[in-house]
Design an enzyme around this catalytic site. Sequence first.
Site, PDB file in Angstrom:
ATOM      1  N   GLY A 259       0.787  -1.220   0.000  1.00  0.00           N
ATOM      2  CA  GLY A 259       0.000   0.000   0.000  1.00  0.00           C
ATOM      3  C   GLY A 259       0.820   1.272   0.000  1.00  0.00           C
ATOM      4  O   GLY A 259       0.480   2.250  -0.672  1.00  0.00           O
ATOM      5  N   THR A 260       1.910   1.291   0.752  1.00  0.00           N
ATOM      6  CA  THR A 260       2.720   2.509   0.831  1.00  0.00           C
ATOM      7  C   THR A 260       3.319   2.855  -0.521  1.00  0.00           C
ATOM      8  O   THR A 260       3.260   4.014  -0.964  1.00  0.00           O
ATOM      9  CB  THR A 260       3.827   2.347   1.888  1.00  0.00           C
ATOM     10  OG1 THR A 260       3.221   2.171   3.171  1.00  0.00           O
ATOM     11  CG2 THR A 260       4.728   3.573   1.928  1.00  0.00           C
TER      12      THR A 260
ATOM     13  N   ASN B 194      -8.705   3.997   8.538  1.00  0.00           N
ATOM     14  CA  ASN B 194      -8.092   2.868   9.229  1.00  0.00           C
ATOM     15  C   ASN B 194      -8.239   2.924  10.744  1.00  0.00           C
ATOM     16  O   ASN B 194      -8.129   1.901  11.413  1.00  0.00           O
ATOM     17  CB  ASN B 194      -6.604   2.789   8.880  1.00  0.00           C
ATOM     18  CG  ASN B 194      -5.872   4.081   9.172  1.00  0.00           C
ATOM     19  OD1 ASN B 194      -6.144   5.111   8.555  1.00  0.00           O
ATOM     20  ND2 ASN B 194      -4.947   4.051  10.113  1.00  0.00           N
TER      21      ASN B 194
ATOM     22  N   HIS C 227      -1.912  -7.954   2.520  1.00  0.00           N
ATOM     23  CA  HIS C 227      -1.879  -8.406   3.904  1.00  0.00           C
ATOM     24  C   HIS C 227      -3.071  -7.952   4.734  1.00  0.00           C
ATOM     25  O   HIS C 227      -3.266  -8.415   5.849  1.00  0.00           O
ATOM     26  CB  HIS C 227      -0.558  -8.005   4.586  1.00  0.00           C
ATOM     27  CG  HIS C 227      -0.451  -6.553   4.951  1.00  0.00           C
ATOM     28  ND1 HIS C 227      -0.570  -6.112   6.241  1.00  0.00           N
ATOM     29  CD2 HIS C 227      -0.211  -5.471   4.191  1.00  0.00           C
ATOM     30  CE1 HIS C 227      -0.399  -4.800   6.267  1.00  0.00           C
ATOM     31  NE2 HIS C 227      -0.181  -4.396   5.028  1.00  0.00           N
TER      32      HIS C 227
ATOM     33  N   THR D 100      11.700  -6.960 -10.891  1.00  0.00           N
ATOM     34  CA  THR D 100      11.240  -8.338 -11.043  1.00  0.00           C
ATOM     35  C   THR D 100      10.057  -8.595 -10.117  1.00  0.00           C
ATOM     36  O   THR D 100      10.139  -8.331  -8.914  1.00  0.00           O
ATOM     37  CB  THR D 100      12.374  -9.318 -10.707  1.00  0.00           C
ATOM     38  OG1 THR D 100      13.488  -9.030 -11.553  1.00  0.00           O
ATOM     39  CG2 THR D 100      11.935 -10.755 -10.908  1.00  0.00           C
TER      40      THR D 100
ATOM     41  N   CYS E 236       4.490   7.375  18.425  1.00  0.00           N
ATOM     42  CA  CYS E 236       5.505   7.670  19.434  1.00  0.00           C
ATOM     43  C   CYS E 236       6.706   8.285  18.746  1.00  0.00           C
ATOM     44  O   CYS E 236       7.320   7.662  17.890  1.00  0.00           O
ATOM     45  CB  CYS E 236       5.894   6.398  20.182  1.00  0.00           C
ATOM     46  SG  CYS E 236       6.938   6.707  21.613  1.00  0.00           S
TER      47      CYS E 236
END
Length: 402
Positions: A74-75, A161, A211, A247, A339
């Site tokens: 996704g990133t 999210n 994922h 690839t 954090c």
Amino acid sequence: MSTTPARVYLDHAATTTMWPEAVEVMHDEMRRTGNPSSLHESGRRARRVVEESRELIAERLGARPSEVVFCSGGTEANNLAIKGLYWSRRSADPHRDRVLFSSIEHHALLDPVTWLAAHEGARIDVTPVDRQGRVRLDALRESIAANPDDVTAITTMWANNEMGTIQPVHEVVALAHEHGIPVHSDAVQAAGYLPLDFAASGLDAMTVTAHKLGGPVGVGALVIRREVDVTPLLHGGGQERDVRSGTVGVAMIAGFATALDLTVQRQAQAVERIERLRTRLVDGVTRLIPDAVVNGDPRPGPEHRLPNIAHVTFPGCEGDALLMLLDAQGVEVSTGSACQAGVPQPSHVLLAMGFDEAAARGSLRFSLGHSSTEADVDRLLEVLPAVHERARAAGLVRSRSA
């Protein structure tokens, strides 16, 4: 002799359990050798796996196979979409330098957009959201109307999210396309729980990742219309329409396709079951902790919120303390905070929704998945009262010493 209870995983929005079938497909494929770009038999066999997987993913997402561009997740897909659109459209017209995005985007979009502002001269317009975390269309309309000709792209996530709020993607697309502005949506959270149809949505680009669907970490796709010009991030062998060189990972793509296929096939039944689990969780938490506040849109359904996320504020508690105390009891959840340098920071999503810093820091996200059970929820409810009491006491001590 006492036994330690099995760990309970309630952080499926971060990553979810792999489908056994996807694991098996990957295992079988990893035993074979072949580069899909090679012309010999092993290469051709690998290419067939990739292309058949591409066709299946496209079918399940309502897209054409040629619109599915594989990448690492996704990133990368979000970076490719927003940077690629910005560079391409600004190159065609230097006056286009404005990017519109919502105030609750994931850091996988927030950070690329702020990078464009810092390094490429982009001007950013942030679209505010309401108290439930939904994009304010009136504000977006005004932002576009200020000067439609200088907008390079609009990006709005399909479902948030942290809160699970579903965004009015079709309305955003309609506003943008009145002026020929391309729209991208991060559908990473939505794909597992909503029926997505890329063609019907009108989107120009959409991000999905394996994922979150019961597939492997490290593979995803940018679904992008063939007619949309996008500047690549990577240059090399010209794979994936010359949009994403490198690839391709055959085994991971096969696992991705299997996971998405199973998710879509089982989605209706899974959503109904998970919604019942969420109700059990929310009802239990609010019964045991009367001052707990459940955030976001209370209405279920594909126009309101995802069925698997419950976001709860616990007044007087620090979310990080609750998380660690629950973890010590074998229950894994998450906070929306980040954090930095050892100092907890409130979630930008919650602040954008109008939460004060104390409420933003005192919240937890419970997220369910296809492998979640009633026993998972019951274990949370079993340990929560004592955990809450300890976290509340720690919060009181901290406030007195401040």
